[in-house]
Scaffold this motif. Structure first.
Motif, PDB file in Angstrom:
ATOM      1  N   TYR A 140       0.812  -1.219   0.000  1.00 21.26           N
ATOM      2  CA  TYR A 140       0.000   0.000   0.000  1.00 21.26           C
ATOM      3  C   TYR A 140       0.845   1.268   0.000  1.00 21.26           C
ATOM      4  CZ  TYR A 140       1.032   0.954   4.926  1.00 21.26           C
ATOM      5  OH  TYR A 140       1.666   1.267   6.097  1.00 21.26           O
ATOM      6  N   LEU A 141       2.075   1.174   0.487  1.00 16.67           N
ATOM      7  CA  LEU A 141       2.936   2.353   0.529  1.00 16.67           C
ATOM      8  C   LEU A 141       3.214   2.908  -0.865  1.00 16.67           C
ATOM      9  CD1 LEU A 141       5.556   1.179   3.196  1.00 16.67           C
ATOM     10  CD2 LEU A 141       3.781   2.920   3.509  1.00 16.67           C
ATOM     11  N   PHE A 142       3.168   2.027  -1.867  1.00 19.94           N
ATOM     12  CA  PHE A 142       3.458   2.448  -3.238  1.00 19.94           C
ATOM     13  C   PHE A 142       2.192   2.550  -4.086  1.00 19.94           C
ATOM     14  CE2 PHE A 142       6.896  -0.288  -1.611  1.00 19.94           C
ATOM     15  CZ  PHE A 142       7.890   0.668  -1.477  1.00 19.94           C
ATOM     16  N   ASN A 143       1.042   2.406  -3.436  1.00 22.10           N
ATOM     17  CA  ASN A 143      -0.220   2.457  -4.168  1.00 22.10           C
ATOM     18  C   ASN A 143      -1.242   3.245  -3.348  1.00 22.10           C
ATOM     19  OD1 ASN A 143      -2.393   2.075  -5.844  1.00 22.10           O
ATOM     20  ND2 ASN A 143      -2.450  -0.159  -5.650  1.00 22.10           N
ATOM     21  N   GLN A 144      -1.220   4.555  -3.529  1.00 21.77           N
ATOM     22  CA  GLN A 144      -2.048   5.433  -2.705  1.00 21.77           C
ATOM     23  C   GLN A 144      -3.534   5.214  -2.935  1.00 21.77           C
ATOM     24  OE1 GLN A 144      -0.767   9.492  -2.902  1.00 21.77           O
ATOM     25  NE2 GLN A 144      -2.466  10.277  -1.674  1.00 21.77           N
ATOM     26  N   THR A 145      -3.914   4.665  -4.067  1.00 20.59           N
ATOM     27  CA  THR A 145      -5.343   4.440  -4.345  1.00 20.59           C
ATOM     28  C   THR A 145      -5.957   3.432  -3.391  1.00 20.59           C
ATOM     29  OG1 THR A 145      -4.787   2.750  -6.010  1.00 20.59           O
ATOM     30  CG2 THR A 145      -5.041   5.028  -6.779  1.00 20.59           C
ATOM     31  N   THR A 146      -5.137   2.582  -2.790  1.00 20.86           N
ATOM     32  CA  THR A 146      -5.663   1.565  -1.876  1.00 20.86           C
ATOM     33  C   THR A 146      -5.956   2.124  -0.491  1.00 20.86           C
ATOM     34  OG1 THR A 146      -3.430   0.887  -1.180  1.00 20.86           O
ATOM     35  CG2 THR A 146      -4.380  -0.228  -3.097  1.00 20.86           C
ATOM     36  N   TRP A 147      -5.518   3.337  -0.213  1.00 15.31           N
ATOM     37  CA  TRP A 147      -5.704   3.903   1.122  1.00 15.31           C
ATOM     38  C   TRP A 147      -7.166   4.123   1.450  1.00 15.31           C
ATOM     39  CZ3 TRP A 147      -1.429   8.267   1.509  1.00 15.31           C
ATOM     40  CH2 TRP A 147      -0.168   7.673   1.306  1.00 15.31           C
ATOM     41  N   SER A 148      -7.979   4.255   0.425  1.00 16.99           N
ATOM     42  CA  SER A 148      -9.406   4.509   0.647  1.00 16.99           C
ATOM     43  C   SER A 148     -10.120   3.294   1.233  1.00 16.99           C
ATOM     44  CB  SER A 148     -10.080   4.912  -0.666  1.00 16.99           C
ATOM     45  OG  SER A 148      -9.924   3.898  -1.650  1.00 16.99           O
ATOM     46  N   ILE A 149      -9.429   2.156   1.294  1.00 19.46           N
ATOM     47  CA  ILE A 149     -10.030   0.961   1.898  1.00 19.46           C
ATOM     48  C   ILE A 149     -10.385   1.242   3.358  1.00 19.46           C
ATOM     49  CG2 ILE A 149      -9.579  -1.413   2.616  1.00 19.46           C
ATOM     50  CD1 ILE A 149      -7.860  -1.768   0.147  1.00 19.46           C
ATOM     51  N   CYS A 150      -9.536   1.990   4.031  1.00 23.11           N
ATOM     52  CA  CYS A 150      -9.779   2.309   5.441  1.00 23.11           C
ATOM     53  C   CYS A 150     -10.774   3.472   5.533  1.00 23.11           C
ATOM     54  CB  CYS A 150      -8.471   2.684   6.127  1.00 23.11           C
ATOM     55  SG  CYS A 150      -7.361   1.297   6.423  1.00 23.11           S
ATOM     56  N   LYS A 151     -11.925   3.189   6.095  1.00 18.24           N
ATOM     57  CA  LYS A 151     -12.978   4.206   6.234  1.00 18.24           C
ATOM     58  C   LYS A 151     -12.871   4.954   7.565  1.00 18.24           C
ATOM     59  CE  LYS A 151     -14.606   2.636   2.369  1.00 18.24           C
ATOM     60  NZ  LYS A 151     -14.356   3.374   1.119  1.00 18.24           N
ATOM     61  N   LYS A 152     -12.561   4.222   8.614  1.00 19.78           N
ATOM     62  CA  LYS A 152     -12.434   4.824   9.939  1.00 19.78           C
ATOM     63  C   LYS A 152     -11.211   4.236  10.630  1.00 19.78           C
ATOM     64  CE  LYS A 152     -17.431   5.438  10.684  1.00 19.78           C
ATOM     65  NZ  LYS A 152     -18.569   5.072  11.573  1.00 19.78           N
ATOM     66  N   PRO A 153     -10.511   5.005  11.424  1.00 19.93           N
ATOM     67  CA  PRO A 153     -10.594   6.464  11.557  1.00 19.93           C
ATOM     68  C   PRO A 153     -10.189   7.153  10.253  1.00 19.93           C
ATOM     69  CG  PRO A 153      -9.297   5.477  13.336  1.00 19.93           C
ATOM     70  CD  PRO A 153      -9.461   4.438  12.286  1.00 19.93           C
ATOM     71  N   GLU A 154     -10.707   8.306  10.045  1.00 11.46           N
ATOM     72  CA  GLU A 154     -10.416   9.044   8.830  1.00 11.46           C
ATOM     73  C   GLU A 154      -8.921   9.421   8.786  1.00 11.46           C
ATOM     74  OE1 GLU A 154     -12.072  13.049   6.498  1.00 11.46           O
ATOM     75  OE2 GLU A 154     -12.902  12.434   8.435  1.00 11.46           O
ATOM     76  N   ASN A 155      -8.337   9.260   7.611  1.00 16.46           N
ATOM     77  CA  ASN A 155      -6.919   9.597   7.380  1.00 16.46           C
ATOM     78  C   ASN A 155      -5.964   8.772   8.233  1.00 16.46           C
ATOM     79  OD1 ASN A 155      -7.650  11.718   5.563  1.00 16.46           O
ATOM     80  ND2 ASN A 155      -7.999  13.067   7.319  1.00 16.46           N
ATOM     81  N   VAL A 156      -6.392   7.596   8.686  1.00 18.66           N
ATOM     82  CA  VAL A 156      -5.542   6.793   9.563  1.00 18.66           C
ATOM     83  C   VAL A 156      -4.297   6.281   8.834  1.00 18.66           C
ATOM     84  CG1 VAL A 156      -6.758   4.629   9.046  1.00 18.66           C
ATOM     85  CG2 VAL A 156      -5.529   4.894  11.229  1.00 18.66           C
ATOM     86  N   VAL A 157      -4.414   6.070   7.528  1.00 18.02           N
ATOM     87  CA  VAL A 157      -3.280   5.534   6.782  1.00 18.02           C
ATOM     88  C   VAL A 157      -2.128   6.543   6.730  1.00 18.02           C
ATOM     89  CG1 VAL A 157      -2.488   4.623   4.570  1.00 18.02           C
ATOM     90  CG2 VAL A 157      -4.773   4.053   5.395  1.00 18.02           C
ATOM     91  N   ILE A 158      -2.432   7.750   6.302  1.00 14.69           N
ATOM     92  CA  ILE A 158      -1.390   8.772   6.224  1.00 14.69           C
ATOM     93  C   ILE A 158      -0.887   9.136   7.618  1.00 14.69           C
ATOM     94  CG2 ILE A 158      -3.039  10.681   6.255  1.00 14.69           C
ATOM     95  CD1 ILE A 158       0.292  10.519   4.333  1.00 14.69           C
ATOM     96  N   TRP A 159      -1.770   9.075   8.610  1.00 17.59           N
ATOM     97  CA  TRP A 159      -1.386   9.358   9.997  1.00 17.59           C
ATOM     98  C   TRP A 159      -0.305   8.369  10.451  1.00 17.59           C
ATOM     99  CZ3 TRP A 159      -3.242  13.213  13.294  1.00 17.59           C
ATOM    100  CH2 TRP A 159      -2.925  13.085  14.652  1.00 17.59           C
ATOM    101  N   ASN A 160      -0.556   7.074  10.178  1.00 15.34           N
ATOM    102  CA  ASN A 160       0.409   6.053  10.571  1.00 15.34           C
ATOM    103  C   ASN A 160       1.702   6.149   9.771  1.00 15.34           C
ATOM    104  OD1 ASN A 160      -1.534   4.979  12.347  1.00 15.34           O
ATOM    105  ND2 ASN A 160      -0.851   2.888  11.917  1.00 15.34           N
ATOM    106  N   ILE A 161       1.585   6.409   8.474  1.00 16.88           N
ATOM    107  CA  ILE A 161       2.779   6.482   7.627  1.00 16.88           C
ATOM    108  C   ILE A 161       3.708   7.598   8.097  1.00 16.88           C
ATOM    109  CG2 ILE A 161       3.616   7.060   5.317  1.00 16.88           C
ATOM    110  CD1 ILE A 161       1.234   5.575   4.165  1.00 16.88           C
TER     111      ILE A 161
END
Length: 222
Positions: A140-161
């Motif tokens: 997922y780090l190289f495929n930003q389109t997959t980040w939308s899989i996580c609905k809640k918490p909002e923006n959790v993917v970028i927060w963790n990265i």
């Protein structure tokens, strides 16, 4: 080179890094600024890699280094010799080893956190790790389109990265600095903490007090 001054400089750099690591780790408990149940927080956060590893285990040697003398304090030529300073340098070596271990621990857990991805709700009300079993090719780090899989918490993917990346960087720099202090501390303990010039004799010639230890008796006669 004065090993006391070198220790102090390393301590000055380590202290803010350790504080930033603790803050980054704490922020991981509140994805997107939200307060969640403990079972809704990414499991690797509970390893306290920023609080304990890159934080407490680094703050200890940092305080020891900040207390290091910046001047000429424990040279072996009989000038201002101070055995307490020598013991302090040796103690700083052991604490620096802990710092290296703490930094390495933070790097390891942060790397795992980046690879596995966050715990999140994918839309069905169940929290899971949607990226944990991804291969490197489809990570997922190289495929930003997959980040939308996580609905809640909002923006959790970028927060963790962002936070795991910061902790990865903090841990790496801390481990390197503490490793430098291990070498510097051994030099300070074995060879003294500085090179001291002393004027002696009627004509006041300059004597360079330096190691090896075999020169100690000669220097002390002046």
């Amino acid at each position: 080179m004065c090993t006391g001054k070198c220790s102090k400089c390393i301590g000055v750099m380590l202290l803010p890094l350790a504080i930033c690591a603790i803050i980054s780790n704490l922020l991981l408990y509140f994805p997107n600024g939200q307060v969640l149940e403990s079972n809704e927080i990414t499991d690797l956060v509970w390893f306290f890699h920023g609080i304990l590893g890159a934080g407490i285990l680094v703050i200890l040697p940092a305080f020891m280094m900040l207390g290091a003398s910046g001047g000429c304090c424990a040279n072996r030529c009989g000038v201002s010799s101070n055995f307490y300073i020598e013991k302090t340098m040796l103690l700083s070596v052991f604490l620096a080893v802990l710092g290296v271990a703490g930094g390495a621990y933070c790097v390891t857990i942060s790397s795992m956190g980046l690879i596995d991805g966050p715990l999140c709700d994918t839309g069905d009300g169940q929290y899971m790790y949607p990226f944990r079993n991804n291969t490197l090719t489809y990570n997922y780090l190289f495929n930003q389109t997959t980040w939308s899989i996580c609905k809640k918490p909002e923006n959790v993917v970028i927060w963790n990265i962002v936070l795991f990346s910061l902790l990865l960087g903090f841990g790496t720099v801390e481990a390197v600095l503490c490793l430098i202090q291990v070498i510097n501390g051994f030099i300070g303990f074995i060879c003294g903490t500085c090179i001291k010039r002393r004027k002696v004799g009627p004509a006041n010639p300059t004597l360079l007090c330096h190691y090896p230890v075999a020169l100690a008796s000669t220097c002390s006669t002046f």
